[in-house]
Design a protein around this motif. Structure first.
Motif, PDB file in Angstrom:
ATOM      1  N   PHE A   1       0.881  -1.177   0.000  1.00 17.95           N
ATOM      2  CA  PHE A   1       0.000   0.000   0.000  1.00 17.95           C
ATOM      3  C   PHE A   1       0.915   1.223   0.000  1.00 17.95           C
ATOM      4  O   PHE A   1       1.079   1.900   1.003  1.00 17.95           O
TER       5      PHE A   1
ATOM      6  N   SER B   1       0.999   4.367  -0.984  1.00 16.24           N
ATOM      7  CA  SER B   1       0.615   5.712  -0.553  1.00 16.24           C
ATOM      8  C   SER B   1       0.473   5.790   0.963  1.00 16.24           C
ATOM      9  O   SER B   1       0.836   6.805   1.574  1.00 16.24           O
TER      10      SER B   1
ATOM     11  N   ASN C   1      -5.144  -1.298  -0.769  1.00 17.23           N
ATOM     12  CA  ASN C   1      -4.553  -0.437  -1.789  1.00 17.23           C
ATOM     13  C   ASN C   1      -5.453  -0.349  -3.013  1.00 17.23           C
ATOM     14  O   ASN C   1      -5.638   0.740  -3.581  1.00 17.23           O
ATOM     15  N   HIS C   2      -6.043  -1.473  -3.418  1.00 14.69           N
ATOM     16  CA  HIS C   2      -6.971  -1.410  -4.551  1.00 14.69           C
ATOM     17  C   HIS C   2      -8.157  -0.514  -4.215  1.00 14.69           C
ATOM     18  O   HIS C   2      -8.529   0.366  -5.002  1.00 14.69           O
TER      19      HIS C   2
ATOM     20  N   ALA D   1      -8.464   1.867  -2.076  1.00 17.40           N
ATOM     21  CA  ALA D   1      -8.124   3.272  -1.826  1.00 17.40           C
ATOM     22  C   ALA D   1      -7.533   3.984  -3.033  1.00 17.40           C
ATOM     23  O   ALA D   1      -7.662   5.216  -3.140  1.00 17.40           O
ATOM     24  N   THR D   2      -6.891   3.254  -3.937  1.00 16.68           N
ATOM     25  CA  THR D   2      -6.166   3.946  -4.999  1.00 16.68           C
ATOM     26  C   THR D   2      -6.480   3.455  -6.410  1.00 16.68           C
ATOM     27  O   THR D   2      -6.177   4.154  -7.378  1.00 16.68           O
ATOM     28  N   ALA D   3      -7.040   2.269  -6.559  1.00 13.41           N
ATOM     29  CA  ALA D   3      -7.249   1.713  -7.897  1.00 13.41           C
ATOM     30  C   ALA D   3      -8.714   1.407  -8.189  1.00 13.41           C
ATOM     31  O   ALA D   3      -9.026   0.854  -9.247  1.00 13.41           O
ATOM     32  N   SER D   4      -9.584   1.761  -7.282  1.00  9.84           N
ATOM     33  CA  SER D   4     -11.013   1.504  -7.450  1.00  9.84           C
ATOM     34  C   SER D   4     -11.549   2.247  -8.666  1.00  9.84           C
ATOM     35  O   SER D   4     -11.065   3.323  -9.033  1.00  9.84           O
TER      36      SER D   4
ATOM     37  N   SER E   1     -12.955   8.980  -5.517  1.00 10.18           N
ATOM     38  CA  SER E   1     -12.589   9.090  -4.105  1.00 10.18           C
ATOM     39  C   SER E   1     -13.752   9.639  -3.289  1.00 10.18           C
ATOM     40  O   SER E   1     -13.950   9.253  -2.126  1.00 10.18           O
TER      41      SER E   1
ATOM     42  N   ARG F   1     -16.038   6.735  -2.564  1.00 10.28           N
ATOM     43  CA  ARG F   1     -15.424   5.855  -1.561  1.00 10.28           C
ATOM     44  C   ARG F   1     -15.527   6.459  -0.170  1.00 10.28           C
ATOM     45  O   ARG F   1     -15.869   5.770   0.798  1.00 10.28           O
TER      46      ARG F   1
END
Length: 231
Positions: free
Chosen positions: A50, A52, A90-91, A93-96, A100, A103
């Protein structure tokens, strides 16, 4: 070699207890978070799933904005589990495939319903940065039928309520969301709710403590959170 250093007693981020934040924490700590100074090779490998989160904690853990340090540190106390979970987180939070803002709306409703103060106060900040207004965050506390919602936001909040009540988005809500989100996005919505429900369980069970610079829940909001009906 390479293992994270063993810790004795409870060791918290220095901002966990402060004079200005009298009684800020929901529960006493049951375990110590693994803080960056104690990260061995296994912990560094786990948090690197993760990036970030790793970079933020490393650059902020000694600052006045150390948000998330204790939460990340709790998960890192079990490096093998942490590596698997942070890959998933990580997916989300950042790759969905959803924004944002979407989310953060989901996460705030999860943490509100699960009465996870640590998670809720962290995401008030992140939600604001993602575009949620103060009025949006207030409505999160009131639910999908509160006046003033954008219709899609109301359906997202309703989806969280239904998932946490019955582990299923009901047909009418699914149909309304399906008119605006793809199947991939709907999957990301469901998995975001699941991800942050797991974290709510972890933060409450293990007693995650607020970090330096994190404003505790306002007493009026806290009282409102804890008098809501159990789901």
């Amino acid at each position: 070699m390479g293992r994270s250093r063993a810790r004795t007693g409870l060791r918290l981020h220095p901002g966990a207890f402060t004079a200005e934040n009298d009684m800020p924490n929901q529960f006493p700590p049951r375990m110590s978070p693994l803080l960056p100074d104690d990260w061995g090779a296994d912990a560094r490998d786990a948090i690197s799933a993760f990036p970030s989160a790793r970079d933020f904690v490393l650059s902020h853990h000694q600052s006045a904005d150390a948000r998330g340090t204790n939460g990340v540190g709790i998960v890192l106390s079990h490096p093998a589990l942490a590596k698997a979970f942070f890959t998933f987180n990580n997916h989300v939070a950042t790759a969905s495939s959803v924004s944002s803002r979407v989310r953060e709306l989901l996460i705030l409703r999860v943490s509100w319903l699960r009465r996870s103060e640590y998670e809720f106060v962290q995401h008030i900040v992140l939600g604001g940065r993602a575009g949620l207004s103060e009025a949006d965050i207030e409505r999160v506390q009131l639910g999908p039928d509160a006046p003033g919602w954008d219709p899609i936001d109301a359906e997202l909040v309703r989806a969280v309520d239904e998932l946490l009540a019955d582990a299923r988005i009901q047909d009418a809500t699914w149909a309304r969301l399906g008119a605006h989100f793809s199947t991939t996005q709907l999957m990301d919505i469901v998995f975001a709710v699941g991800c942050y429900e797991i974290l709510a369980m972890a933060f409450k069970t293990f007693g995650a403590q607020l970090e330096s610079g994190v404003k505790p829940l306002d007493p009026t909001v806290r009282e409102r959170m804890h008098r809501q009906e159990t789901r």
